[in-house]
Motif scaffolding. Structure first.
Motif, PDB file in Angstrom:
ATOM      1  N   LEU A 197      -6.495  -1.806  -3.902  1.00  0.00           N
ATOM      2  CA  LEU A 197      -6.385  -0.980  -2.884  1.00  0.00           C
ATOM      3  C   LEU A 197      -6.781  -1.740  -1.552  1.00  0.00           C
ATOM      4  CD1 LEU A 197      -5.480   1.715  -1.667  1.00  0.00           C
ATOM      5  CD2 LEU A 197      -7.584   2.523  -1.734  1.00  0.00           C
ATOM      6  N   PRO A 198      -7.733  -2.384  -1.467  1.00  0.00           N
ATOM      7  CA  PRO A 198      -8.053  -2.911  -0.068  1.00  0.00           C
ATOM      8  C   PRO A 198      -7.127  -4.229   0.134  1.00  0.00           C
ATOM      9  CG  PRO A 198      -9.685  -3.159  -1.429  1.00  0.00           C
ATOM     10  CD  PRO A 198      -9.063  -2.381  -1.927  1.00  0.00           C
ATOM     11  N   ALA A 215       0.821  -1.417   0.101  1.00  0.00           N
ATOM     12  CA  ALA A 215       0.297   0.076   0.028  1.00  0.00           C
ATOM     13  C   ALA A 215       0.724   1.195  -0.064  1.00  0.00           C
ATOM     14  CB  ALA A 215      -0.994   0.200   1.219  1.00  0.00           C
ATOM     15  N   ARG A 254      -6.673   2.250   7.740  1.00  0.00           N
ATOM     16  CA  ARG A 254      -5.432   1.271   7.884  1.00  0.00           C
ATOM     17  C   ARG A 254      -4.338   1.967   7.579  1.00  0.00           C
ATOM     18  NH1 ARG A 254      -6.943  -4.838   6.484  1.00  0.00           N
ATOM     19  NH2 ARG A 254      -5.648  -5.017   8.338  1.00  0.00           N
ATOM     20  N   ALA A 255      -3.007   1.724   8.337  1.00  0.00           N
ATOM     21  CA  ALA A 255      -1.883   2.384   7.530  1.00  0.00           C
ATOM     22  C   ALA A 255      -1.072   1.387   7.026  1.00  0.00           C
ATOM     23  CB  ALA A 255      -0.980   2.619   9.016  1.00  0.00           C
ATOM     24  N   MET A 297      -9.238   7.669   1.340  1.00  0.00           N
ATOM     25  CA  MET A 297      -8.249   7.623   2.626  1.00  0.00           C
ATOM     26  C   MET A 297      -8.876   6.231   3.388  1.00  0.00           C
ATOM     27  SD  MET A 297      -5.820   8.963   4.120  1.00  0.00           S
ATOM     28  CE  MET A 297      -5.648  10.639   3.567  1.00  0.00           C
ATOM     29  N   SER A 298      -7.836   5.635   3.903  1.00  0.00           N
ATOM     30  CA  SER A 298      -8.027   4.543   4.565  1.00  0.00           C
ATOM     31  C   SER A 298      -7.766   4.745   5.816  1.00  0.00           C
ATOM     32  CB  SER A 298      -7.327   3.188   4.202  1.00  0.00           C
ATOM     33  OG  SER A 298      -7.568   2.053   5.003  1.00  0.00           O
ATOM     34  N   LEU A 351      -3.818  -3.134   1.262  1.00  0.00           N
ATOM     35  CA  LEU A 351      -3.845  -2.917   2.890  1.00  0.00           C
ATOM     36  C   LEU A 351      -3.830  -3.989   3.570  1.00  0.00           C
ATOM     37  CD1 LEU A 351      -6.398   0.252   2.604  1.00  0.00           C
ATOM     38  CD2 LEU A 351      -4.179   0.327   3.271  1.00  0.00           C
ATOM     39  N   SER A 384      -1.565   4.807   4.364  1.00  0.00           N
ATOM     40  CA  SER A 384      -2.471   4.928   3.313  1.00  0.00           C
ATOM     41  C   SER A 384      -2.183   6.022   2.681  1.00  0.00           C
ATOM     42  CB  SER A 384      -3.818   5.565   4.246  1.00  0.00           C
ATOM     43  OG  SER A 384      -4.931   5.783   3.552  1.00  0.00           O
ATOM     44  N   HIS A 385      -2.711   6.192   1.209  1.00  0.00           N
ATOM     45  CA  HIS A 385      -2.380   7.286   0.478  1.00  0.00           C
ATOM     46  C   HIS A 385      -3.754   7.774  -0.001  1.00  0.00           C
ATOM     47  CE1 HIS A 385      -1.866   3.561  -1.790  1.00  0.00           C
ATOM     48  NE2 HIS A 385      -2.573   4.354  -2.764  1.00  0.00           N
ATOM     49  N   TYR A 386      -3.924   9.108  -0.746  1.00  0.00           N
ATOM     50  CA  TYR A 386      -5.032   9.556  -0.738  1.00  0.00           C
ATOM     51  C   TYR A 386      -5.179  10.617  -2.264  1.00  0.00           C
ATOM     52  CZ  TYR A 386      -9.185  12.854  -1.172  1.00  0.00           C
ATOM     53  OH  TYR A 386     -10.189  13.375  -1.246  1.00  0.00           O
TER      54      TYR A 386
END
Length: 445
Positions: free
Chosen positions: A269-270, A255, A393-394, A390-391, A273, A396-398
């Protein structure tokens, strides 16, 4: 007499066929647990790791829903499925499932009560896992908070709404052959293979499917499509014009923002993560295995900026309508100028040359990201439309979505400009139509 004999023989064949079909389409139920089992703490901890490897929460937790309580709609070519509750609730979850019922579901796609599970649940891959890993993930799931939640009814088209037919699908695609280490490979490579081909079920998205939803084994990991996004080929990644290094792939899978390639978006993405929660050694093993895979990867046109490291420059004379390097021709200059202006207004703050975010957060120059150098604009357009949320969880990027602030013509111009910077020799055709189609797909979900 001969006619009677032939009739009897035909009748026997029909009866035998019916018996065979009945046997194929029936599975016995397994008695429910009388009381909740006590789980070993070490097994629960190991199971949490396996659940992350298999992205269990990605499918079994709907947005805004309770953890592992199901209810997420999965749109397939055969209808819409809703994921099931796998918390230990006894009435609506798996709280009364004994270990052997859970193992049967993981290896053979059969529920405790004997009904067949649809192969959107990737048991064809989970069947390759070890007994120990399946036992541990069972222990973990039985330790999470029980949540009473019943999934909505599935909406499957005929004849796929008749679950017993899945038994014949299983004959074609279910192997139940557990992965064994290859002695001529390193332990890390074998670990990566086990995670990719087993719990990680990467080929569920990255392998094309045939007309009945089975993976095309002859095109293993050569790319697929999921939720409207292209799942790129995982073969030949180390040999492309813009090759992936181990460090870049590990960063992407965990991630992060991979230099010269970008960051995970859409359905990946998930997954990234989840992978970020695993020990880095596991992700390094996945990267080693993937980068070892050969494949027939087309060589990009020589003008592709796949090895270019510089960011897209600040707006130039193209914004005035004059031709600029990277524009295909003078007639294309107005569209190029519009795209360049849109980049300056919407993207350059993070991705332009000298942008602080390129240093602070490692944001890539968009002339080198994989979405811009790909042969298909789908992933770039989907990222512009939907952004990257944004998530909690770490890491994270947006990236903000632009579906509401840019119309189809604007997004087409922006995508065309980015493509001209990444691969001027091979512009994407029919961008406006593609943007319209992808926007409509997103609204119809």
């Amino acid at each position: 007499m001969k006619r009677v004999t032939l009739y009897r023989a035909a009748s026997l064949i029909v009866v035998a066929g019916l018996i065979f079909c009945a046997a194929m389409m029936w599975r016995p139920s397994i008695d429910p647990l009388a009381q909740a089992p006590t789980m070993d703490d070490a097994s629960v901890r190991r199971g949490a790791r396996v659940a992350e490897q298999g992205d269990c929460a990605v499918c079994h937790t709907r947005p805004g829903g309770a953890y592992m309580a199901g209810g997420l709609p999965l749109v397939t070519p055969f209808g819409t499925l809703y994921t099931t509750n796998i918390t230990p609730d006894r009435d609506t979850g798996i709280g009364n499932w004994p270990p052997e019922a859970f193992a049967r579901a993981m290896r053979h796609g059969v529920s405790r009560d004997g009904h067949f599970l649809y192969p959107a649940f990737p048991y064809v891959h989970y069947s390759r896992m070890s007994d120990a890993d399946i036992s541990d993930v069972y222990a973990y799931l039985m330790s999470v908070d029980p949540v009473p939640a019943r999934a909505p009814d599935n909406h499957m088209m005929f004849p796929m709404n008749f679950r017993p037919l899945v038994s014949f699908w299983n004959l074609l695609f279910l192997r139940d052959d557990r992965l064994a280490d290859l002695p001529d490979r390193s332990p890390q490579w074998n670990r990566g293979r086990y995670l990719v081909e087993g719990a990680g079920h990467c080929s569920s998205c990255h392998t094309p499917l045939n007309f009945i939803g089975g993976e095309k084994n002859s095109e293993h990991l050569s790319g697929g499509q999921v939720d409207g996004w292209n799942a790129p080929a995982l073969t030949g990644m180390a040999r492309r014009n813009n090759p992936w290094s181990t460090e870049q792939l590990v960063t992407y899978l965990r991630a992060g923002v991979a230099g010269h390639h970008g960051a995970a978006a859409g359905p990946m993405l998930p997954v990234s993560l989840s992978l970020a929660q695993l020990p880095e050694t596991d992700v390094q093993a996945i990267a080693e295995y993937i980068l070892s895979l050969d494949g027939d990867t087309p060589t990009p046109a020589p003008d592709c900026a796949a090895t270019r490291t510089a960011a897209i420059p600040a707006p130039s004379a193209a914004t005035t309508g004059t031709e600029t390097p990277g524009a295909a021709s003078t007639s294309a200059a107005p569209a190029f100028a519009q795209g360049e202006a849109l980049f300056a207004g919407a993207c350059a703050g993070c991705h332009g040359g000298g942008a602080p975010m390129r240093t602070i957060d490692g944001r890539p120059g968009l002339s080198v990201v994989s979405a811009a150098t790909a042969s298909d604009p789908r992933n770039l357009i989907k990222t512009i439309l939907e952004g990257i949320p944004m998530s909690a969880r770490a890491p994270s990027h947006y990236m903000p979505p632009f579906a509401d602030s840019l119309d189809d013509a604007h997004i087409a111009a922006l995508a065309g400009y980015l493509r001209s910077q990444a691969c001027a020799a091979t512009p994407w055709p029919d961008l406006l139509e593609t943007v319209h189609t992808l926007r409509h797909e997103g609204q119809s979900k």
